[in-house]
Design an enzyme around this catalytic site. Structure first.
Site, short mmCIF file in Angstrom:
data_model
loop_
_atom_site.label_atom_id
_atom_site.label_comp_id
_atom_site.label_asym_id
_atom_site.label_seq_id
_atom_site.Cartn_x
_atom_site.Cartn_y
_atom_site.Cartn_z
N ASP A 10 34.76 42.85 38.53
CA ASP A 10 36.22 42.95 38.50
C ASP A 10 36.68 43.13 37.05
O ASP A 10 36.36 42.31 36.18
CB ASP A 10 36.82 41.67 39.09
CG ASP A 10 38.32 41.77 39.32
OD1 ASP A 10 38.86 42.87 39.24
OD2 ASP A 10 38.94 40.71 39.57
N ASP A 112 39.81 48.83 40.39
CA ASP A 112 39.22 48.04 39.31
C ASP A 112 38.18 47.02 39.78
O ASP A 112 37.83 46.12 39.02
CB ASP A 112 40.33 47.31 38.55
CG ASP A 112 41.09 46.32 39.42
OD1 ASP A 112 41.01 46.44 40.65
OD2 ASP A 112 41.77 45.43 38.86
N GLU A 113 37.69 47.14 41.00
CA GLU A 113 36.69 46.18 41.45
C GLU A 113 35.74 46.80 42.45
O GLU A 113 36.08 47.74 43.17
CB GLU A 113 37.34 44.92 42.04
CG GLU A 113 38.11 45.17 43.31
CD GLU A 113 38.63 43.89 43.93
OE1 GLU A 113 37.91 42.87 43.97
OE2 GLU A 113 39.78 43.91 44.42
#
Length: 393
Positions: A10, A112-113
């Protein structure tokens, strides 16, 4: 060692980090991450909401999702930048490409993860923490932003671990660690427990994740139906959902490493390249792939980055052939300065079962060489890559 090894990766305050990195590239003197700042909204018109915040902004009580006008009331000198979703998509794409060099088994769940099933790649490292730390450090070295990585045997626990102390951290949360690390947390911090669920649980005198784990599942089902059963399972660390890898999107396999101290000689550098080529070759073989192109990358102590690539005479997964080409590229690249980072990447991948065009000068390995390689690979799979090394000259 758990049967499965799952990472949850993350980006720390992604939008703000990516905007900060881009501003620094363009000559900005101040890093947005070091001052009270946000991404989102318009300070002048006092419209919009906070999409991301810096750690200093968080200290003023600013929260993601709140109106910009509320954030300004908390911190009148707050700095705001407008979101650039095209830029964020670029960084997201480049991040996933880098992560695929370590392990291709990736399920991206947002910009974003992602989850990474590292089970088949863990033999390349002495421990899960070492592997996750190598990935975390590579992200920072290459891009200049940080990630948190949660490590466990399933997706739920890996995600919970990645939310522990930030930024730029690796955390584990294996089943034996649940009572100490997860159960004392407020029940609202459990994945899939939102505000309304937390309020309902509080009415049942359930305040921590441990309280939830110890509650009779039947009581939860009677009050919250199937969702009650799900969060009870999560509170007890139960989750068998697979990492949904889309391997057809994997276009390269590689690895890089930041050296504990700068390499000053070609011999030192090539010893590192040898280990990287062993790891890359192992991953190619694990996934039944052959590489047609090799790239060698250097980062000097001055942080200047250079790379060079060349097509192989024929597609291969041989560490010996990858090493020979990476050394050739290194000799063409290196200017004699101290080296901080080295990397080897392969591309133009084909499946091993596909017919391969051989070069006129290619000679098959002897039966003895092939048996020796197979024996070495078997030992490395069982006991780790450091148990035996090739004595190349």
């Amino acid at each position: 060692m758990p049967n499965r090894l799952i990472f949850h990766i993350d980006v720390n305050s992604a939008y703000l980090s990516w905007s900060a990195v881009e501003q620094l590239k363009c000559g900005a003197e101040t890093d947005l991450r070091t001052i009270p700042s946000i991404v989102g909204g318009d300070i002048a018109s006092r419209h919009g909401i906070v999409l991301a915040k810096s750690i200093p902004a968080k200290s003023y009580g600013i929260k993601t999702g709140e109106p910009v006008t509320h954030a300004l009331n908390k911190c009148p000198f707050l700095v705001s930048v407008k979101p650039d979703h095209k830029l964020y998509a670029k960084y997201s794409r480049e991040l996933m490409e880098l992560l695929s060099n370590f392990c291709p088994n990736i399920e991206q769940v947002s910009v974003d993860e992602c989850y990474m099933d590292f089970t088949s790649c863990q033999g390349d490292y002495d421990s899960p923490i070492q592997a996750a730390t190598a990935i975390k450090d590579a992200v920072y070295d290459v891009f200049g932003f940080t990630v948190n990585i949660g490590v466990s045997c399933n997706k739920l626990l890996a995600k919970m671990a990645s939310d522990f102390q930030k930024p730029n951290r690796v955390h584990t949360l294996f089943p034996n660690e649940i009572p100490q690390k997860m159960w004392p947390l407020p029940v609202g911090e459990l994945y899939m427990v939102g505000h309304s669920s937390a309020a309902a649980l509080h009415k049942l005198e359930i305040h921590t994740i441990g309280d939830l784990a110890r509650t009779d599942a039947g009581i939860l089902v009677s009050h919250m139906k199937s969702h009650g059963k799900l969060i009870w399972e999560y509170a007890n660390g139960m989750d068998d959902t697979p990492v949904e890898t889309q391997e057809e999107e994997v276009k390269c396999v590689g690895n890089s490493t930041t050296l504990p101290k700068d390499a000053l000689t070609a011999q030192e550098a090539k010893q590192v390249l040898r280990g990287l080529c062993d790891q890359v070759a192992g991953r190619l073989k694990t996934h039944g792939q052959l590489a047609g192109m090799v790239s060698t990358e250097l980062k000097y102590a001055t942080f200047t980055r250079v790379s060079h690539q060349r097509q192989l005479p024929s597609a291969t997964c041989s560490s010996r052939e990858l090493y020979a080409m990476s050394c050739r590229l290194f000799d063409e690249l290196w200017n004699g300065e101290p080296i901080r980072l080295l990397g080897v990447r392969t591309s133009k991948l084909t499946q091993e079962k596909e017919p391969v065009q051989m070069n006129l000068f290619d000679l098959p390995r002897t039966q003895k060489e092939m048996k020796a390689d197979q024996a070495m690979e078997e030992l490395q799979k069982r006991f780790g890559t450091n148990v035996i090394k090739k004595g190349w000259r």
